[in-house]
Write a protein that holds these residues in place. Structure first.
Motif, mmCIF file in Angstrom:
data_model
loop_
_atom_site.group_PDB
_atom_site.id
_atom_site.type_symbol
_atom_site.label_atom_id
_atom_site.label_comp_id
_atom_site.label_asym_id
_atom_site.label_seq_id
_atom_site.Cartn_x
_atom_site.Cartn_y
_atom_site.Cartn_z
ATOM 1 N N PRO A 147 0.808 -1.223 0.000
ATOM 2 C CA PRO A 147 0.000 0.000 0.000
ATOM 3 C C PRO A 147 0.840 1.273 0.000
ATOM 4 C CG PRO A 147 -0.887 -1.584 1.562
ATOM 5 C CD PRO A 147 0.441 -2.115 1.130
ATOM 6 N N PHE A 197 0.153 3.553 -3.190
ATOM 7 C CA PHE A 197 -0.639 4.760 -2.934
ATOM 8 C C PHE A 197 0.191 5.944 -2.436
ATOM 9 C CE2 PHE A 197 -3.657 1.197 -2.003
ATOM 10 C CZ PHE A 197 -4.445 1.366 -3.132
ATOM 11 N N ALA A 256 -1.084 9.825 -2.248
ATOM 12 C CA ALA A 256 -1.312 10.399 -0.914
ATOM 13 C C ALA A 256 -0.482 11.655 -0.721
ATOM 14 C CB ALA A 256 -0.975 9.362 0.155
ATOM 15 N N THR A 297 -5.586 10.261 9.150
ATOM 16 C CA THR A 297 -4.735 9.074 9.010
ATOM 17 C C THR A 297 -4.432 8.441 10.365
ATOM 18 O OG1 THR A 297 -2.732 10.460 9.019
ATOM 19 C CG2 THR A 297 -3.689 9.893 6.873
ATOM 20 N N GLN A 322 -5.459 4.579 11.437
ATOM 21 C CA GLN A 322 -4.531 3.600 11.988
ATOM 22 C C GLN A 322 -5.011 3.091 13.344
ATOM 23 O OE1 GLN A 322 -0.183 4.651 11.494
ATOM 24 N NE2 GLN A 322 -1.065 6.501 10.608
ATOM 25 N N ALA A 374 -2.995 -4.503 5.839
ATOM 26 C CA ALA A 374 -2.896 -3.761 4.582
ATOM 27 C C ALA A 374 -3.700 -2.464 4.636
ATOM 28 C CB ALA A 374 -3.361 -4.634 3.418
ATOM 29 N N VAL A 375 -4.899 -2.511 5.213
ATOM 30 C CA VAL A 375 -5.705 -1.294 5.331
ATOM 31 C C VAL A 375 -4.991 -0.270 6.222
ATOM 32 C CG1 VAL A 375 -7.869 -0.344 6.214
ATOM 33 C CG2 VAL A 375 -7.887 -2.477 4.914
ATOM 34 N N SER A 384 -1.845 0.017 6.554
ATOM 35 C CA SER A 384 -0.728 0.546 5.777
ATOM 36 C C SER A 384 -1.189 1.571 4.749
ATOM 37 C CB SER A 384 0.019 -0.595 5.082
ATOM 38 O OG SER A 384 0.711 -1.383 6.022
ATOM 39 N N CYS A 385 -2.449 1.479 4.314
ATOM 40 C CA CYS A 385 -2.985 2.520 3.428
ATOM 41 C C CYS A 385 -3.011 3.869 4.145
ATOM 42 C CB CYS A 385 -4.391 2.148 2.957
ATOM 43 S SG CYS A 385 -4.467 0.749 1.820
ATOM 44 N N ALA A 388 0.474 5.153 4.348
ATOM 45 C CA ALA A 388 0.923 5.739 3.083
ATOM 46 C C ALA A 388 0.689 7.246 3.051
ATOM 47 C CB ALA A 388 0.203 5.077 1.908
#
Length: 411
Positions: A64, A68, A72, A88, A92, A118-119, A121-122, A125
């Motif tokens: 991610p 992204f 971002a 953000t 998290q 993974a979400v 880590s988005c 990002a």
């Protein structure tokens, strides 16, 4: 140099309350992040007993950020950065809460756990680049290297002690408790961000979508100082990252004793912490480009010594030196990039720096493993270290502005 000037410069913590709050939030959330990493690895291994699945944890974290990150960064340069950081951070924290819930429930599919990682880590990002835009706003230019050195201490301290603390929490409260503690640490991260003033980007806002990304890439290509700094980082990581070789070296030098495997990473962390504590020796120097090049050369040289060392303990000493050199290079590169980048482009450049920092070590570890598989661990280490030295020399020779760059206070 007097000892007080050799030690880490605490001036940013004394003179800037917003930076102090932000730094405290970084300390706590850094420890929480390391504990979550340990918990995820433990949970995935316990459920699968598969190194393929544990390797997928790193992939879930890295992809991610790479995919992204630039988009971002463009958004960071269009909106109020304080509000973006709050979003953000909240994202998290929510993922950490969900990880804690599934940890207490148990019997959750591994794919779902990696999906949550993974979400999260988005949000990283976007959270990583926006966090890097704050320090140049909160500190005067002459204090920027010291502020980055303090951030590096927070990072190295979390790397050194966070996994051990995470292991203790796993033993006491299980994976759910470990994730829950991480979620609670985001309270301090909110404390650091909520007290910031509005942080609208300077200059014209970034153009939306792909055009904004291309504007950021164009700046990187036409700015030799920033381009050279990122190329130096790639030379150090892609060509000479040693971590994938540690199990092989441990088998050769310590007969595969599992108790000694952790010493390799700990040695790098010890060197990094020592360099951070004595960061006054290099953060006060007026030419960060030269310091960064010297640190990268020392990294390559230390890893060459690690590959050639006849005594295993001498090899660990080389890793301590490598960790110190890495910290010198990282801190001065961050200061140089932020000083050379206009505020309107900081989000996109910070995103590019984050991607380089994420992808470079992964590619370097892959290179090391492939070369060692075809030759030997010693050859992979020595060739990587020497290639790093040659590449850094070439970047420095081709980028005179990098060598001549001075901090504003020195002009």
């Amino acid at each position: 140099m007097p000892l007080t000037r050799a030690l880490v410069d605490l001036t940013p913590l004394r003179t800037s309350p917003p930076f102090r709050r932000l730094w405290l939030g970084r300390v706590f959330s850094g420890f929480g992040g390391q504990m979550t990493l340990v918990a995820v690895m433990f949970q995935v291994w316990e459920q699968t007993r598969s190194t393929v699945w544990t390797g997928a944890v790193g992939l879930a974290q890295a992809l991610p950020v790479i995919v992204f990150g630039l988009s971002a960064g463009t958004l960071v340069d269009r909106v109020d950065r304080r509000k973006f950081a709050l979003v953000t951070t909240a994202g998290q924290a929510a993922c950490s809460v969900l990880l804690a819930v599934q940890g207490f429930l148990g019997d959750v599919p591994v794919a779902a756990v990696l999906g949550l990682v993974a979400v999260q880590s988005c949000f990283v990002a976007g959270g990583g680049p926006v966090a890097r835009t704050f320090v140049p706003r909160l500190l005067p230019p002459d204090q920027l290297p010291a502020g980055l050195a303090l951030n590096r201490i927070a990072f190295q301290g979390a790397m050194l002690l966070g996994p051990a603390l995470g292991g203790l929490l796993l033993g006491w409260f299980g994976v759910g408790g470990c994730y829950l503690v991480d979620a609670l640490t985001f309270g301090m991260a909110f404390y650091g961000v909520i007290g910031l003033p509005p942080m609208l980007p300077g200059g014209e806002p970034a153009r939306p979508g792909l055009r904004g990304v291309l504007d950021g890439l164009a700046f990187l290509l036409r700015t030799p100082v920033v381009r050279g700094a990122l190329l130096t980082d790639l030379a150090a990581t892609v060509l000479s990252m040693p971590i994938s070789l540690f199990p092989l070296v441990n088998a050769e030098r310590f007969d595969g004793d599992p108790r000694t495997l952790g010493l390799f990473l700990s040695a790098i962390a010890v060197g990094g912490v020592a360099a951070s504590v004595f960061s006054g020796t290099f953060t006060r120097l007026p030419r960060p480009g030269r310091v960064m090049l010297a640190g990268s050369l020392a990294w390559g040289g230390a890893l060459t010594g690690f590959g050639l060392a006849p005594d295993p303990w001498l090899g660990l000493a080389c890793l301590v030196a490598a960790g110190a050199a890495d910290t010198v290079s990282v801190v001065t590169r961050g200061a140089l990039v932020q000083l050379a980048t206009p505020d309107a482009l900081l989000g996109r450049v910070a995103a590019a720096e984050q991607i380089v920092g994420q992808a470079g070590p992964d590619l370097g570890n892959l290179r090391g493993g492939l070369v060692a598989g075809a030759t030997s661990g010693a050859f992979a280490l020595v060739s990587g270290g020497l290639l790093c030295v040659v590449a850094v020399v070439l970047v420095g020779a081709a980028t005179p502005g990098l060598r001549r760059f001075t901090t504003p206070a020195a002009n």
